[in-house]
Design a protein around this motif. Structure first.
Motif, PDB file in Angstrom:
ATOM      1  N   CYS A   1       0.649  -8.464   6.141  1.00 49.99           N
ATOM      2  CA  CYS A   1      -0.565  -8.238   5.350  1.00 49.99           C
ATOM      3  C   CYS A   1      -1.028  -9.524   4.673  1.00 49.99           C
ATOM      4  CB  CYS A   1      -0.329  -7.144   4.323  1.00 49.99           C
ATOM      5  SG  CYS A   1      -0.311  -5.485   5.041  1.00 49.99           S
ATOM      6  N   TYR A   2      -0.090 -10.340   4.209  1.00 53.54           N
ATOM      7  CA  TYR A   2      -0.483 -11.639   3.655  1.00 53.54           C
ATOM      8  C   TYR A   2      -1.205 -12.475   4.721  1.00 53.54           C
ATOM      9  CZ  TYR A   2       2.158 -11.207  -0.739  1.00 53.54           C
ATOM     10  OH  TYR A   2       2.612 -10.830  -1.974  1.00 53.54           O
ATOM     11  N   GLU A   3      -0.717 -12.414   5.953  1.00 56.74           N
ATOM     12  CA  GLU A   3      -1.352 -13.182   7.026  1.00 56.74           C
ATOM     13  C   GLU A   3      -2.754 -12.659   7.320  1.00 56.74           C
ATOM     14  OE1 GLU A   3       1.616 -12.814  10.040  1.00 56.74           O
ATOM     15  OE2 GLU A   3       2.716 -14.605   9.385  1.00 56.74           O
ATOM     16  N   LYS A   4      -2.949 -11.339   7.256  1.00 52.32           N
ATOM     17  CA  LYS A   4      -4.294 -10.788   7.432  1.00 52.32           C
ATOM     18  C   LYS A   4      -5.210 -11.246   6.304  1.00 52.32           C
ATOM     19  CE  LYS A   4      -3.088  -6.579  10.000  1.00 52.32           C
ATOM     20  NZ  LYS A   4      -3.070  -5.091   9.962  1.00 52.32           N
ATOM     21  N   ALA A   5      -4.680 -11.221   5.076  1.00 52.47           N
ATOM     22  CA  ALA A   5      -5.488 -11.663   3.939  1.00 52.47           C
ATOM     23  C   ALA A   5      -5.859 -13.136   4.074  1.00 52.47           C
ATOM     24  CB  ALA A   5      -4.715 -11.436   2.636  1.00 52.47           C
ATOM     25  N   LEU A   6      -4.922 -13.946   4.518  1.00 55.12           N
ATOM     26  CA  LEU A   6      -5.183 -15.377   4.703  1.00 55.12           C
ATOM     27  C   LEU A   6      -6.280 -15.596   5.733  1.00 55.12           C
ATOM     28  CD1 LEU A   6      -4.432 -18.326   4.108  1.00 55.12           C
ATOM     29  CD2 LEU A   6      -2.670 -18.149   5.874  1.00 55.12           C
ATOM     30  N   ALA A   7      -6.253 -14.835   6.812  1.00 45.09           N
ATOM     31  CA  ALA A   7      -7.265 -14.997   7.867  1.00 45.09           C
ATOM     32  C   ALA A   7      -8.666 -14.658   7.366  1.00 45.09           C
ATOM     33  CB  ALA A   7      -6.905 -14.114   9.058  1.00 45.09           C
TER      34      ALA A   7
ATOM     35  N   ARG B   1      -6.484 -19.485  -0.334  1.00 44.03           N
ATOM     36  CA  ARG B   1      -5.747 -19.762   0.897  1.00 44.03           C
ATOM     37  C   ARG B   1      -4.397 -20.413   0.592  1.00 44.03           C
ATOM     38  NH1 ARG B   1      -7.943 -19.181   5.646  1.00 44.03           N
ATOM     39  NH2 ARG B   1      -6.570 -20.752   6.555  1.00 44.03           N
ATOM     40  N   ARG B   2      -4.397 -21.348  -0.357  1.00 43.04           N
ATOM     41  CA  ARG B   2      -3.125 -21.999  -0.717  1.00 43.04           C
ATOM     42  C   ARG B   2      -2.154 -20.991  -1.317  1.00 43.04           C
ATOM     43  NH1 ARG B   2      -6.643 -26.220  -2.536  1.00 43.04           N
ATOM     44  NH2 ARG B   2      -6.428 -25.495  -4.688  1.00 43.04           N
TER      45      ARG B   2
END
Length: 425
Positions: free
Chosen positions: A385-391, A399-400
């Motif tokens: 989910c963190y990776e989806k949010a980052l995208a 982003r950082r």
């Protein structure tokens, strides 16, 4: 930019454009009576500044200089076009007769309010009202507005073009409506000011300026129409702005609400915001902005993150959902439920929201889901989910922050219990 413009003066003019173009455009619209002509004249005025100011120096009052330059540029343009259209030639003569002297500050004071209400005229579709005002009154870019509405820039641009066409075709006047019409036009105007404040809340460079402008517009509205929801919106904006100094480190890194140094919060803004919110609540005629202000006031009145009354916040969200249901409000309520001591229930509520696809492009939904999974030890889901949010996140501080969260999982860290970032920073 012209190569002969000194670099520092060029930067000054760029800053002036970011901070003053909305006010300059609004005054030119009043003087010229035509939005498209005013836009063209404003850009011509800034081009003239880039050419002339390196030789003449920065004027003592740049904004009146630019307005006067824009007005005379418009007259020149209409003269040229008047060779083919006699009506434009007559209009140029009329404007020239009125163009003696620079506009005074008091003349310019309410111009943006006039333009704001014009862009929110009931003849325009609701989505066009908000989009046009954010673009023309407040100077947000088409991309910024599109992100706020979760739309493509092309769709948003079409709304703006259609709204401008309606104003032109129906000859809608650039003025604040008479008192009996104000209430009917207020909802769209408040939404615009609210969205400007939101843009200022998250903008990396111009955020403080946008927030100050939203608060200024809120004060102007309150002077014209001291209604409870105007009080509530101004109170909300002041309470959110009060935390600006604590929301990031000196290096520009995000600081979540529970980690903020509350001594940096602006107590004057908090006191004013709470007073306005309480006045609106006492009226019993308040709406969604006042309820959001009440939620912000609960945070502002709490001495520490651990003593936050999340039950009260949940109840306020319950009431907010009844009068203004939206998936974002439901998301924030789910976080409040989780923070009230039931993270598993909060997680189920967020998963239900994500299953409906209404927040498919909203990064904070995935961040909130990730944070609750992290707290409950569901680390693979949290990382995904963190990776989806980052995208989906475009601002560098966010982003950082998310990249650091993902890195923690790579290093087999991630058992800390943290405040969900769906809540306001």
């Amino acid at each position: 930019m012209p190569s002969n413009a000194p670099e520092d003066l060029s930067r000054t003019i760029e800053t002036l454009y970011r901070s003053e173009s909305g006010r300059i455009l609004a005054t030119l619209v009043r003087l010229l009576g035509d939005l498209d002509l005013a836009q063209e004249a404003m850009h011509e005025a800034f081009a003239a500044a880039l050419q002339m100011w390196p030789q003449t120096g920065l004027p003592n009052k740049p904004r009146p200089w630019l307005i006067s330059a824009g007005r005379f540029k418009a007259i020149d343009m209409m003269r040229r076009r008047g060779r083919f259209d006699a009506a434009l030639g007559d209009l140029a003569l009329h404007l020239e007769a009125r163009a003696n002297g620079a506009p005074q500050e008091e003349e310019m004071g309410d111009d943006r309010l006039r333009l704001l209400f014009t862009c929110c005229h009931p003849a325009l579709p609701a989505e066009g009202q908000v989009a046009l005002t954010l673009r023309e009154v407040c100077g947000l870019t088409t991309d910024e507005i599109a992100r706020a509405f979760l739309l493509t820039p092309a769709t948003l641009a079409q709304r703006i073009v259609r709204a401008k066409g309606i104003i032109r075709d129906k000859s809608i006047p650039y003025q604040v409506p008479v008192s009996q019409e104000l209430s009917a036009r207020l909802g769209a105007v408040l939404q615009v000011v609210y969205l400007v404040c939101n843009a200022g809340y998250s903008a990396e460079v111009t955020g403080a300026g946008l927030s100050r402008e939203a608060i200024r517009l809120g004060r102007l509205l309150l002077d014209f129409l001291p209604e409870p929801e105007v009080m509530g919106l101004l109170g909300l904006m002041l309470l959110q702005e009060s935390r600006r100094a604590a929301r990031s480190t000196v290096d520009g890194e995000l600081t979540l609400l529970d980690r903020q140094d509350r001594s940096l919060w602006n107590r004057d803004q908090i006191a004013e915001g709470i007073a306005l919110t309480e006045s609106a609540l006492r009226s019993h005629r308040f709406g969604p902005y006042t309820l959001q202000a009440a939620i912000a006031a609960v945070h502002a009145e709490t001495s520490s993150a651990t003593s936050t009354d999340w039950r009260q916040i949940t109840l306020l969200y319950d009431r907010l959902i009844r009068i203004q249901p939206s998936p974002v409000v439901e998301l924030n309520r789910a976080v409040a439920v989780a923070m009230s001591g039931d993270p598993e229930r909060g997680l189920r509520l967020i998963e239900g929201l994500l299953a409906r696809d209404e927040l498919a492009n909203y990064p904070l939904a995935y961040s909130a889901h990730a944070d609750l999974c992290r707290r409950l030890g569901r680390f693979p889901e949290a990382r995904a989910c963190y990776e989806k949010a980052l995208a989906l996140t475009w601002q560098k501080p966010g982003r950082r922050f998310l990249a650091a969260r993902i890195e923690e999982f790579k290093n087999k860290i991630g058992s800390a219990v943290d405040f969900p970032i769906a809540q306001r920073l």
